[in-house]
Write an enzyme that holds these catalytic residues in place. Structure first.
Site, PDB file in Angstrom:
ATOM      1  N   GLU A 196      43.885 115.934   9.507  1.00  0.00           N
ATOM      2  CA  GLU A 196      43.152 115.304   8.641  1.00  0.00           C
ATOM      3  C   GLU A 196      43.677 114.912   6.976  1.00  0.00           C
ATOM      4  O   GLU A 196      42.818 114.631   6.538  1.00  0.00           O
ATOM      5  CB  GLU A 196      41.772 116.068   8.313  1.00  0.00           C
ATOM      6  N   LYS A 334      27.860 112.951  14.052  1.00  0.00           N
ATOM      7  CA  LYS A 334      28.996 112.408  14.702  1.00  0.00           C
ATOM      8  C   LYS A 334      28.528 111.335  15.624  1.00  0.00           C
ATOM      9  O   LYS A 334      28.155 111.917  16.631  1.00  0.00           O
ATOM     10  CB  LYS A 334      29.853 113.375  14.951  1.00  0.00           C
TER      11      LYS A 334
END
Ligand code: PGA
Ligand code: ZN
Length: 406
Positions: A196, A334
């Site tokens: 990430e 999400k």
């Protein structure tokens, strides 16, 4: 609006793994690609019905006439008409495609409809520009757990160490998070980034939290700005046989000790944000921790967000259970955990009605797609979690800034 084609194909995400992209062709092209998680929750909807290729085939064989008929029958101009349209589209593909594919399909169709109505997606979905005033970025600065390799086989057990700047507007928040990210590496000295874009380290959880604490002080004293800190513990990833199995340093904690340990960290480091502190099945553990947090004397600790991600998996039923059991005061949203944008909106509505803060979030495997930024502004989310470094992360932040300056 006449849809000429709906095309699905595979593209690579930031980890180099295959994911789905759906293109809706009218006189223009509207695209959405879905991300992919690594530390996925057990209760997430499956990304594909059987597999990626199977879903691609189904989408490529959708009868376009049926979709066009749905649009023409109801001249889609308002949010409620768009939602009715989506629910009919969902009937067409029900039990044929998975969550990644459904999200990419629905988002591309909505982008086409928004354009047809002369609006950008966030506005078409009913978003107000003032919503950019409420939203703050949650950025991953140091990584551990399943997202990284660590240094010399050591790493923190917690998955993400997060900065959440508090600036005068979103653009300033992003700048403060950037400064904090760079300052962090003065102490981590790693130069290696994980999935990430967060710094890799061989340090323990507490050593890493001390770094975040120092950076917070520097931001306050030298930059005269406010920044909060937090963690995504992603504890289901190291929970086995009733124990939290820590590796760095090695120690096994039972539920009671895990709650005490996290409470201790919240107080010692004045954590503002704690995601998945307990296992994804443990609603009562979350409840006990939240109760402890509310008893704190310090206002900052009292307001600490206890965030459900693997616990709730953007699922209305799991959110309702978390509300009933008083387990969380914030929830990760999400899109590809649930697929349906209708259900995603339902989750946001339930959360807002119950004063649960909403954090729309990327996945560890990402693409340059920035749909979540539009959804965040459309539906007035409190935070957007995207990471700090790397194009696939910053594209989402830039989109919010673009809307803010619009
Ligand atoms: P994932 O991790 O995208 O790998 O699931 C992100 C998170 O746990 O928040
Ligand atoms: Zn998480």
């Amino acid at each position: 609006m006449i849809i000429k084609r709906v095309i699905a194909k595979s593209v690579r995400d930031s980890r180099g793994e295959k994911t789905i992209k759906v293109i809706v062709k009218t006189n223009r092209k509207f695209k959405t690609s879905a991300p992919e998680g690594k530390s996925t929750g057990k209760y997430e909807a499956k990304p594909y019905f059987r597999n990626l290729d199977g879903d691609i085939k189904i989408i490529n064989s959708i009868d376009i006439n049926k979709i066009n008929k749905l649009i023409q029958k109801k001249d889609v101009k308002t949010v409620s008409q768009a939602f009715l349209f989506l629910s009919n589209v969902e009937k067409l593909v029900k039990n044929k495609i998975g969550a990644n594919s459904l999200f990419a399909l629905e988002a591309s169709l909505l982008k086409a409809l928004a354009y047809e109505n002369g609006k950008e997606l966030w506005k078409f979905l009913g978003g107000k520009k003032e919503n950019t005033k409420n939203i703050r970025p949650v950025g991953n600065a140091i990584g551990g757990g399943l997202h990284g390799e660590g240094i010399k086989k050591k790493e923190p057990d917690f998955q993400e160490f997060l900065f959440i700047a508090n600036g005068k507007n979103f653009e300033e928040c992003v700048k403060i998070n950037d400064i904090a990210y760079e300052l962090t590496n003065k102490f981590v000295k790693s130069w290696i980034r994980n999935d990430e874009g967060a710094w890799e380290t061989g340090k323990t959880n507490e050593e890493t939290l001390m770094i975040l604490d120092k950076v917070r002080q520097i931001i306050k004293e030298e930059y005269k700005k406010e920044i909060d800190i937090g963690v995504d513990i992603a504890s289901s990833s190291f929970y086995k046989n009733g124990k939290y199995n820590y590796k760095n340093p090695e120690v096994d904690l039972n539920k009671k000790h895990q709650i005490l340990y996290i409470k201790e960290l919240i107080n010692r480091y004045k954590l503002f944000y704690v995601e998945d502190p307990l296992d994804e099945n443990d609603f009562s553990g979350f409840k006990e921790l939240l109760k402890e947090v509310k008893k704190a004397k310090n206002q900052k600790n009292k307001n600490c967000l206890i965030v459900g991600d693997d616990l709730t998996t953007t699922n209305p039923e799991r959110l309702k259970k978390a509300i009933k059991t008083k387990s969380i005061n914030a929830i990760i949203i999400k899109p590809n955990q649930i697929g349906s944008l209708l259900k995603l909106k339902e989750v946001i509505d339930i959360a807002k009605k119950n004063k649960i803060k909403t954090i729309i979030s990327h996945r560890s495997g990402e693409t340059k797609d920035n749909t979540i930024a539009d959804l965040a502004i459309a539906w007035n989310c409190d935070f957007i979690k995207t990471g700090i470094y790397g194009k696939v992360r910053t594209r989402k932040l830039k989109r919010v800034i673009e809307i803010e300056k619009n």
